[in-house]
Design an enzyme around this catalytic site. Sequence first.
Site, short mmCIF file in Angstrom:
data_model
loop_
_atom_site.label_atom_id
_atom_site.label_comp_id
_atom_site.label_asym_id
_atom_site.label_seq_id
_atom_site.Cartn_x
_atom_site.Cartn_y
_atom_site.Cartn_z
N GLY A 129 -4.43 4.31 -3.52
CA GLY A 129 -3.93 4.84 -2.26
C GLY A 129 -2.50 5.32 -2.29
N TYR A 133 -2.60 -7.05 14.50
CA TYR A 133 -2.18 -6.03 13.54
C TYR A 133 -0.83 -5.44 13.94
CZ TYR A 133 -2.01 -1.75 10.77
OH TYR A 133 -1.61 -0.75 9.93
#
Length: 282
Positions: free
Chosen positions: A17, A164
């Site tokens: 990534g 989150y």
Amino acid sequence: MSDLRGKTLFVTGASRGIGLAIALRAARDGANVAIVAKSGVPNPKLPGTIHTAAAEVDAAGGQGLALQCDIREEDQVQAAVAATVARFGGIDILVNNASAIWLKGALETPMKRFDLMQQVNSRGSFLCAQACLPHLLKAANPLILTLAPPITLDPKWWGPHTGYTLAKMGMSFVTLGLAAEFGPQGVGVNALWPRTAIATDALKMIPGMHAGGCRTPAIMADAAHAILVSPAREMTGRFLIDEAVLRERGVTAFEAYAVDPTQPLLPDLFLDDSELGSGVHA
């Protein structure tokens, strides 16, 4: 400083990534890159390991060092830092890229997931900085770059996934604090966040996101590179957006970064209209 030749980067979550893209962009300059991640063996669901990433760094013109490390574990982080210094003689740059994601509401967030996000994101970024700083303070142009968004207290970003958001804002607040503490000592401490969604494996965790409306990790790698070759004493305490960083350096064509240039781009999380055009100062 025009490139990263001879510089040593400690990059977390670099087996795939965005982390891998940043590592490879530095490698093309001839940098040394410590690939710091948990993925020591192949995963059938996720491509890449620390070993394949280090080999790609070597092939790109740099020197890669594969280090299996869980950044939740202090002894593992300290060992990875020691191994990097032993191999390359020091550390010039820390890139806090490793991050855990779980985009669910409070009742749908198991505490195991909640704890994982806090331990990896904010605690992990702090721990890696703490371990690298004694070496960074000896470097000629030391920098810490954390992949974290501009700080926001807007409830629209907290209500849908408090766990989150808390974890990512934790990374942002760590950036704010370290910049205030170590900026005066010559360490450039900044955050970088994408203007649009980026096509990575984490994308699968975001409802409604599809790769066609994303950009590739290359835009984050190019923006990170632009930051990492900047004078540390002049570039610090900033929350930067990838596109804005590149526009400030004269880039005007962004179609090459799009996964599918025919599709409308999807804005990333945590960004308001005022933050889409330029970097936001801490």
